[in-house]
Scaffold this motif. Structure first.
Motif, PDB file in Angstrom:
ATOM      1  N   ARG A   1       0.826  -1.208   0.000  1.00 25.33           N
ATOM      2  CA  ARG A   1       0.000   0.000   0.000  1.00 25.33           C
ATOM      3  C   ARG A   1       0.859   1.255   0.000  1.00 25.33           C
ATOM      4  O   ARG A   1       0.605   2.200  -0.767  1.00 25.33           O
ATOM      5  N   ILE A   2       1.904   1.260   0.817  1.00 27.29           N
ATOM      6  CA  ILE A   2       2.783   2.432   0.905  1.00 27.29           C
ATOM      7  C   ILE A   2       3.543   2.641  -0.405  1.00 27.29           C
ATOM      8  O   ILE A   2       3.641   3.759  -0.925  1.00 27.29           O
ATOM      9  N   ILE A   3       4.091   1.560  -0.954  1.00 28.25           N
ATOM     10  CA  ILE A   3       4.852   1.661  -2.212  1.00 28.25           C
ATOM     11  C   ILE A   3       3.956   2.191  -3.328  1.00 28.25           C
ATOM     12  O   ILE A   3       4.362   3.065  -4.109  1.00 28.25           O
ATOM     13  N   LEU A   4       2.745   1.676  -3.414  1.00 28.18           N
ATOM     14  CA  LEU A   4       1.840   2.094  -4.474  1.00 28.18           C
ATOM     15  C   LEU A   4       1.436   3.563  -4.311  1.00 28.18           C
ATOM     16  O   LEU A   4       1.382   4.311  -5.297  1.00 28.18           O
ATOM     17  N   GLU A   5       1.167   3.973  -3.089  1.00 28.64           N
ATOM     18  CA  GLU A   5       0.799   5.376  -2.868  1.00 28.64           C
ATOM     19  C   GLU A   5       1.955   6.304  -3.212  1.00 28.64           C
ATOM     20  O   GLU A   5       1.762   7.373  -3.806  1.00 28.64           O
ATOM     21  N   GLN A   6       3.166   5.907  -2.861  1.00 25.06           N
ATOM     22  CA  GLN A   6       4.332   6.723  -3.200  1.00 25.06           C
ATOM     23  C   GLN A   6       4.545   6.808  -4.705  1.00 25.06           C
ATOM     24  O   GLN A   6       5.117   7.774  -5.209  1.00 25.06           O
ATOM     25  N   ALA A   7       4.058   5.787  -5.426  1.00 25.20           N
ATOM     26  CA  ALA A   7       4.209   5.765  -6.889  1.00 25.20           C
ATOM     27  C   ALA A   7       3.035   6.462  -7.591  1.00 25.20           C
ATOM     28  O   ALA A   7       2.962   6.442  -8.825  1.00 25.20           O
ATOM     29  N   GLY A   8       2.137   7.059  -6.818  1.00 27.54           N
ATOM     30  CA  GLY A   8       1.047   7.825  -7.411  1.00 27.54           C
ATOM     31  C   GLY A   8      -0.240   7.062  -7.617  1.00 27.54           C
ATOM     32  O   GLY A   8      -1.143   7.530  -8.319  1.00 27.54           O
ATOM     33  N   TYR A   9      -0.357   5.889  -6.992  1.00 21.12           N
ATOM     34  CA  TYR A   9      -1.586   5.106  -7.098  1.00 21.12           C
ATOM     35  C   TYR A   9      -2.426   5.307  -5.834  1.00 21.12           C
ATOM     36  O   TYR A   9      -1.908   5.238  -4.724  1.00 21.12           O
ATOM     37  N   THR A  10      -3.713   5.506  -6.035  1.00 19.05           N
ATOM     38  CA  THR A  10      -4.638   5.677  -4.920  1.00 19.05           C
ATOM     39  C   THR A  10      -5.403   4.378  -4.703  1.00 19.05           C
ATOM     40  O   THR A  10      -5.997   3.836  -5.645  1.00 19.05           O
ATOM     41  N   GLN A  11      -5.380   3.883  -3.473  1.00 22.07           N
ATOM     42  CA  GLN A  11      -6.166   2.702  -3.146  1.00 22.07           C
ATOM     43  C   GLN A  11      -7.615   3.134  -2.968  1.00 22.07           C
ATOM     44  O   GLN A  11      -7.931   3.975  -2.144  1.00 22.07           O
TER      45      GLN A  11
ATOM     46  N   GLU B   1     -10.166   0.524  -3.211  1.00 30.68           N
ATOM     47  CA  GLU B   1     -10.844  -0.693  -2.782  1.00 30.68           C
ATOM     48  C   GLU B   1      -9.793  -1.616  -2.196  1.00 30.68           C
ATOM     49  O   GLU B   1      -8.594  -1.381  -2.361  1.00 30.68           O
ATOM     50  N   VAL B   2     -10.207  -2.652  -1.492  1.00 31.55           N
ATOM     51  CA  VAL B   2      -9.278  -3.518  -0.774  1.00 31.55           C
ATOM     52  C   VAL B   2      -8.068  -3.902  -1.616  1.00 31.55           C
ATOM     53  O   VAL B   2      -6.924  -3.836  -1.161  1.00 31.55           O
ATOM     54  N   SER B   3      -8.282  -4.296  -2.861  1.00 30.96           N
ATOM     55  CA  SER B   3      -7.174  -4.765  -3.688  1.00 30.96           C
ATOM     56  C   SER B   3      -7.038  -3.998  -4.995  1.00 30.96           C
ATOM     57  O   SER B   3      -6.425  -4.493  -5.942  1.00 30.96           O
ATOM     58  N   ALA B   4      -7.587  -2.786  -5.071  1.00 31.32           N
ATOM     59  CA  ALA B   4      -7.582  -2.027  -6.322  1.00 31.32           C
ATOM     60  C   ALA B   4      -6.931  -0.656  -6.131  1.00 31.32           C
ATOM     61  O   ALA B   4      -7.281   0.084  -5.208  1.00 31.32           O
ATOM     62  N   TYR B   5      -6.005  -0.345  -7.027  1.00 37.35           N
ATOM     63  CA  TYR B   5      -5.266   0.916  -6.996  1.00 37.35           C
ATOM     64  C   TYR B   5      -5.312   1.542  -8.388  1.00 37.35           C
ATOM     65  O   TYR B   5      -5.190   0.839  -9.400  1.00 37.35           O
ATOM     66  N   ALA B   6      -5.479   2.864  -8.434  1.00 38.35           N
ATOM     67  CA  ALA B   6      -5.580   3.532  -9.728  1.00 38.35           C
ATOM     68  C   ALA B   6      -4.839   4.859  -9.721  1.00 38.35           C
ATOM     69  O   ALA B   6      -4.696   5.505  -8.676  1.00 38.35           O
ATOM     70  N   ARG B   7      -4.372   5.246 -10.891  1.00 30.16           N
ATOM     71  CA  ARG B   7      -3.824   6.576 -11.096  1.00 30.16           C
ATOM     72  C   ARG B   7      -4.897   7.453 -11.723  1.00 30.16           C
ATOM     73  O   ARG B   7      -5.633   7.016 -12.605  1.00 30.16           O
ATOM     74  N   GLY B   8      -4.960   8.703 -11.275  1.00 33.08           N
ATOM     75  CA  GLY B   8      -5.931   9.637 -11.841  1.00 33.08           C
ATOM     76  C   GLY B   8      -7.346   9.122 -11.698  1.00 33.08           C
ATOM     77  O   GLY B   8      -7.767   8.665 -10.644  1.00 33.08           O
ATOM     78  N   ARG B   9      -8.086   9.172 -12.812  1.00 34.26           N
ATOM     79  CA  ARG B   9      -9.485   8.757 -12.793  1.00 34.26           C
ATOM     80  C   ARG B   9      -9.671   7.379 -13.438  1.00 34.26           C
ATOM     81  O   ARG B   9     -10.699   7.111 -14.061  1.00 34.26           O
ATOM     82  N   HIS B  10      -8.684   6.534 -13.290  1.00 35.93           N
ATOM     83  CA  HIS B  10      -8.728   5.242 -13.967  1.00 35.93           C
ATOM     84  C   HIS B  10      -9.245   4.110 -13.081  1.00 35.93           C
ATOM     85  O   HIS B  10      -8.901   2.955 -13.288  1.00 35.93           O
ATOM     86  N   GLN B  11     -10.096   4.444 -12.102  1.00 38.84           N
ATOM     87  CA  GLN B  11     -10.767   3.379 -11.365  1.00 38.84           C
ATOM     88  C   GLN B  11     -11.582   2.535 -12.340  1.00 38.84           C
ATOM     89  O   GLN B  11     -12.094   3.060 -13.346  1.00 38.84           O
ATOM     90  N   CYS B  12     -11.703   1.258 -12.056  1.00 44.17           N
ATOM     91  CA  CYS B  12     -12.487   0.380 -12.920  1.00 44.17           C
ATOM     92  C   CYS B  12     -13.970   0.646 -12.684  1.00 44.17           C
ATOM     93  O   CYS B  12     -14.512   0.335 -11.618  1.00 44.17           O
ATOM     94  N   ARG B  13     -14.632   1.245 -13.662  1.00 41.37           N
ATOM     95  CA  ARG B  13     -16.038   1.604 -13.508  1.00 41.37           C
ATOM     96  C   ARG B  13     -16.912   0.365 -13.347  1.00 41.37           C
ATOM     97  O   ARG B  13     -17.907   0.385 -12.604  1.00 41.37           O
ATOM     98  N   HIS B  14     -16.556  -0.692 -14.030  1.00 42.61           N
ATOM     99  CA  HIS B  14     -17.347  -1.918 -13.935  1.00 42.61           C
ATOM    100  C   HIS B  14     -17.324  -2.473 -12.510  1.00 42.61           C
ATOM    101  O   HIS B  14     -18.375  -2.795 -11.939  1.00 42.61           O
ATOM    102  N   ASN B  15     -16.136  -2.581 -11.926  1.00 45.96           N
ATOM    103  CA  ASN B  15     -16.044  -3.107 -10.563  1.00 45.96           C
ATOM    104  C   ASN B  15     -16.635  -2.144  -9.539  1.00 45.96           C
ATOM    105  O   ASN B  15     -17.211  -2.576  -8.533  1.00 45.96           O
ATOM    106  N   LEU B  16     -16.504  -0.840  -9.775  1.00 50.18           N
ATOM    107  CA  LEU B  16     -17.147   0.121  -8.876  1.00 50.18           C
ATOM    108  C   LEU B  16     -18.657  -0.112  -8.832  1.00 50.18           C
ATOM    109  O   LEU B  16     -19.284   0.013  -7.775  1.00 50.18           O
ATOM    110  N   ASN B  17     -19.225  -0.454  -9.967  1.00 52.68           N
ATOM    111  CA  ASN B  17     -20.665  -0.725  -9.982  1.00 52.68           C
ATOM    112  C   ASN B  17     -21.011  -1.929  -9.120  1.00 52.68           C
ATOM    113  O   ASN B  17     -22.033  -1.944  -8.426  1.00 52.68           O
TER     114      ASN B  17
END
Length: 388
Positions: free
Chosen positions: A228-238, A240-256
């Motif tokens: 979690r720390i490594i991903l956040e430092q690399a610009g990824y936002t957690q 969901e439990v196992s999902a990390y995204a940059r910018g607005r690239h959250q998976c819309r399908h899984n969010l639904n």
């Protein structure tokens, strides 16, 4: 009776159940296809399945399409194009619909990436799982680390600017240093989304029958927190439990899924959730698992092996099981909109979860705390019917 006051978003999940070889950890409905796949016959079954479902979803706009498996990228580009054309002919897809295809890094599939993009797929999810050759061998994967890296390059060259990598941790014999090296190699590929999830030994798998030596609980927690720390430092936002995204690239399908939206499941073994506002019901659907039986039944107009209403007393648990996977939790208004029940019906349990430090209330937003995320199962169990 549940009451729904607002339209519920609808997605489509299409299951293509074949793969080259069954992995020892996989509990998905997948089947080895050593002699290839009869694409036309399966597509005919999918469209028959869809047409039987149309009366229940007529006029509803489709927010996203997810083509999963199995290994969907075993299908030809022509087959995927025909599938998407058939969906568009029968369903109103939103103009900016997210269309995801799961793919594996095998060389045979890489050759098709550009054609998948041309067919209308705009999000690719590559099942890397690890970038360590020894771990890939333990996991029964048929690709190497170098092939996985090449697949990412080919996907980018094909025009996929929305790219997910699936990466597992807690692998056999893995320590925190090895997990860090694997994760950093994946981050170096600069995907817009990373699904970073822990290997678990699921029933009815080879690993469950002959379990490998996995890291202990303390090591697993260290790997998860380190990741979690490594991903956040690399610009990824957690998000969901196992999902990390940059910018607005959250998976819309899984969010639904996680926001308790509706999804139509098509294909062998596909699950679905459909809300019937008139009847005040949330329906769970499941299609026949075996491909041959599914294709035969779909042609006969009976692709479903099960279709049943979620009991009203289970709706709070079902909603929370999904919504509390999200770091942001849920707005108080989402519960009555998606579960069809007044917030008052769960308010005492929400208050209790806040008192225990598992949830925090910020205005109308209920968010799981760090403790609540760590003990997610305990948190959602509070909403089981009959809990004292």
């Amino acid at each position: 009776m549940a009451s729904f006051s607002a339209p519920i978003p609808l997605s489509v999940y299409v299951h293509l159940p074949w793969c080259v070889r069954k992995c020892p950890y996989c509990d998905f409905n997948s089947h080895a296809a050593p002699d290839g796949v009869d694409e036309r016959r399966y597509l005919d079954a999918l469209f028959a399945d869809l047409e039987a479902e149309l009366p229940g979803i007529w006029g509803r706009r489709i927010e996203s399409v997810f083509i999963g498996g199995g290994t969907p990228s075993l299908f030809s580009a022509e087959g995927i194009a025909a599938l998407l054309e058939g969906l568009r002919a029968r369903l109103p897809l939103r103009p900016d619909v997210e269309i995801t295809l799961e793919a594996n890094p095998g060389t045979f599939e890489q050759a098709r990436f550009a054609d998948y993009r041309a067919a209308g797929v705009n999000r690719l999810s590559i099942g890397v799982q690890s970038l360590d050759d020894a771990q890939l061998e333990r996991l029964g994967r048929i690709h190497s680390a170098s092939e996985a890296l090449r697949a990412v390059d080919i996907a980018r060259a094909a025009g996929f600017d929305n790219l997910n990598l699936d990466l597992m941790h807690g692998l056999p014999g893995q320590d925190a240093k090895q997990a860090r090296r694997d994760l950093e190699a994946a981050i170096a590929c600069e995907p817009t989304h990373l699904s970073y999830y822990q290997l678990t030994l699921e029933p009815n798998t080879q690993f469950h029958k002959y379990p490998p030596q996995l890291p202990d609980e303390d090591t697993l927690w260290d790997i998860t927190e380190q990741g979690r720390i490594i991903l956040e430092q690399a610009g990824y936002t957690q998000y969901e439990v196992s999902a990390y995204a940059r910018g607005r690239h959250q998976c819309r399908h899984n969010l639904n899924y996680w926001e308790f939206g509706d999804y139509l499941g098509l294909g062998a073994g596909a699950h679905g959730k459909l809300t019937d506002p008139a009847g005040g019901e949330v329906l769970r659907t499941r299609k026949h698992r075996q491909p041959e039986q599914y294709m035969r039944s779909a042609r006969e107009g009976s692709a479903s092996s099960d279709r049943s209403a979620v009991p009203e007393y289970d709706l709070p648990f079902e909603f929370m099981l999904n919504a509390l996977r999200l770091n942001a939790g849920f707005d108080a208004g989402l519960f009555p909109a998606r579960a069809g029940l007044p917030l008052d019906s769960v308010q005492p349990i929400l208050d209790q979860a806040c008192e225990r430090g598992l949830l925090t209330a910020e205005g109308t937003q209920y968010r799981p705390t760090e403790l609540g995320r760590r003990f997610h199962n305990d948190l959602v169990a509070l909403f089981l019917s009959g809990h004292d």
